[in-house]
Design a protein around this motif. Structure first.
Motif, PDB file in Angstrom:
ATOM      1  N   VAL A  32      40.807  38.165  40.388  1.00 27.26           N
ATOM      2  CA  VAL A  32      41.626  38.997  40.046  1.00 27.26           C
ATOM      3  C   VAL A  32      40.893  40.278  39.826  1.00 27.26           C
ATOM      4  N   ASP A  33      41.372  41.720  39.302  1.00 30.85           N
ATOM      5  CA  ASP A  33      40.485  43.088  39.330  1.00 30.85           C
ATOM      6  C   ASP A  33      41.132  43.964  37.677  1.00 30.85           C
ATOM      7  N   LEU A  34      40.444  43.349  37.100  1.00 32.19           N
ATOM      8  CA  LEU A  34      41.087  43.601  35.669  1.00 32.19           C
ATOM      9  C   LEU A  34      40.994  45.575  35.433  1.00 32.19           C
ATOM     10  N   LYS A  35      40.653  46.249  36.695  1.00 32.68           N
ATOM     11  CA  LYS A  35      41.342  47.627  36.264  1.00 32.68           C
ATOM     12  C   LYS A  35      42.176  47.740  36.616  1.00 32.68           C
ATOM     13  N   HIS A  36      43.217  46.596  37.917  1.00 32.27           N
ATOM     14  CA  HIS A  36      44.310  47.285  38.224  1.00 32.27           C
ATOM     15  C   HIS A  36      45.345  45.791  37.925  1.00 32.27           C
ATOM     16  N   SER A  63      33.231  50.857  34.018  1.00 30.62           N
ATOM     17  CA  SER A  63      33.780  52.168  33.797  1.00 30.62           C
ATOM     18  C   SER A  63      33.257  51.525  32.241  1.00 30.62           C
ATOM     19  N   ASP A  64      32.808  52.211  31.521  1.00 23.16           N
ATOM     20  CA  ASP A  64      33.143  51.671  29.446  1.00 23.16           C
ATOM     21  C   ASP A  64      34.437  52.376  29.871  1.00 23.16           C
ATOM     22  N   ALA A 137      28.780  42.532  31.759  1.00 24.99           N
ATOM     23  CA  ALA A 137      26.927  42.349  32.104  1.00 24.99           C
ATOM     24  C   ALA A 137      27.155  43.281  33.242  1.00 24.99           C
ATOM     25  N   LEU A 138      25.728  44.542  32.562  1.00 21.93           N
ATOM     26  CA  LEU A 138      25.221  45.372  33.401  1.00 21.93           C
ATOM     27  C   LEU A 138      23.565  45.632  33.808  1.00 21.93           C
ATOM     28  N   GLU A 139      23.248  45.124  33.747  1.00 21.67           N
ATOM     29  CA  GLU A 139      21.498  44.889  33.743  1.00 21.67           C
ATOM     30  C   GLU A 139      21.486  42.870  33.126  1.00 21.67           C
ATOM     31  N   GLY A 259      28.687  41.926  36.301  1.00 20.76           N
ATOM     32  CA  GLY A 259      29.807  42.476  36.614  1.00 20.76           C
ATOM     33  C   GLY A 259      30.778  41.393  36.110  1.00 20.76           C
ATOM     34  N   ASP A 260      29.997  40.605  35.660  1.00 21.35           N
ATOM     35  CA  ASP A 260      31.039  38.867  34.619  1.00 21.35           C
ATOM     36  C   ASP A 260      31.570  40.058  32.891  1.00 21.35           C
ATOM     37  N   LEU A 261      32.521  40.042  32.823  1.00 20.38           N
ATOM     38  CA  LEU A 261      33.170  39.795  31.411  1.00 20.38           C
ATOM     39  C   LEU A 261      33.541  38.893  30.668  1.00 20.38           C
TER      40      LEU A 261
END
Length: 296
Positions: A32-36, A63-64, A137-139, A259-261
């Protein structure tokens, strides 16, 4: 993990997999791509959220603004609390809260540092605590900083019948003096007397508005107080209840990747964070879905 469900629509949701952790809570959402994410896919994700309390989605590139847009599908968002220095985290995006140990020109860009964050529920000191929190997670550090979640359904279910009867009608004050990293909240005068500290009063045993299941609503240990009891009795009873939180059979630990949410139900779970080397960098962005009613 065993694959539990696969949505069968002709859209992105047709490839979505909900993979339970095998623990008392938690599932990974795959493909899944949460943006789409379309409406059918979000409906499947929301059902999984209510069933498993915590969802992990790996490999995202958000992005934010993307994080805010996805989070808003669950409901209106809270503005993030201000930093310990009194400033907002992201100019123009008050919904974003930064969890980080990173400093720029000697000033922290976020909150909670590199230390342990003890078991807690986010912002339960409010009259209407957040429904859910989403952390992206970004870093991440090479080791440490793992986040564990525990099921407050399972904690309540594990209580002996006599203890359930004893606590059935009790109310608990959720302290608003300190955050989960042990820092004094902005504008609050420090106190360690739970009878006089600021905070909201909620039922100790609550019923989840979606699932209808009963859960123990503890919030956090420090400065908690059971209304109407002598302080010593309150402390003893709370200590007993917290022994059920510390059990590994009600918890699941997540080891982060960039990249984890992770989004969790703030009502039916608690969470904690392992410490990590302060020389390493950890940057996480968080949103919170606004609470619309008091716990009950």
């Amino acid at each position: 993990m065993n694959v539990e469900t696969r949505a069968d629509t002709a859209s992105q949701s047709s490839r979505m997999e909900i993979v339970p952790t095998g623990r008392q809570l938690g599932a990974e959402v795959r493909h899944v791509d949460l943006k789409h994410l379309d409406d059918a896919g979000f409906s499947a994700l929301l059902r999984a959220f209510h069933q498993h309390s915590v969802l992990l989605v790996r490999g995202q590139n958000l992005s934010d603004q993307d994080l805010i847009a996805f989070s808003r599908r669950f409901g209106d968002l809270d503005w993030a609390p201000v930093q310990e220095n009194g400033r907002r985290f992201v100019d123009g995006l008050p919904e974003i809260y930064i969890v980080s140990n990173v400093k720029v020109n000697g000033e922290a860009i976020g909150s909670l540092g590199a230390g342990e964050a003890v078991w807690h529920t986010d912002m339960s000191y409010l009259d209407r605590p957040p429904i859910a929190s989403a952390l992206y997670a970004l870093e991440i550090p090479p080791v440490g900083g793992n986040t564990s979640f525990c099921s407050m359904y399972a904690v309540y279910d594990a209580l002996p019948s006599e203890l359930k009867r004893r606590i059935a009608d009790l109310e608990i004050k959720h302290d608003g003096t300190y955050n989960s990293g042990g820092f004094v909240r902005q504008g609050v005068t420090p106190t360690d007397d739970p009878r006089t500290s600021p905070g909201a009063i909620h039922p100790l045993v609550c019923t989840h508005p979606e699932s209808g299941r009963q859960m123990l609503y503890l919030g956090r240990r420090r400065n908690a107080y059971l209304i109407g009891l002598e302080l010593a009795e309150s402390e003893t009873l709370l200590d007993e209840l917290w022994t059920y939180v510390a059990r590994p059979d009600v918890a699941w630990e997540h080891v982060w990747k960039v990249g984890d949410l992770v989004i969790w139900d703030n009502r039916s779970t608690m969470h904690r964070r392992d410490p990590f080397d302060d020389h390493a960098r950890r940057i996480m962005h968080r949103t919170q879905i606004k609470g619309m009613q008091r716990p009950r």
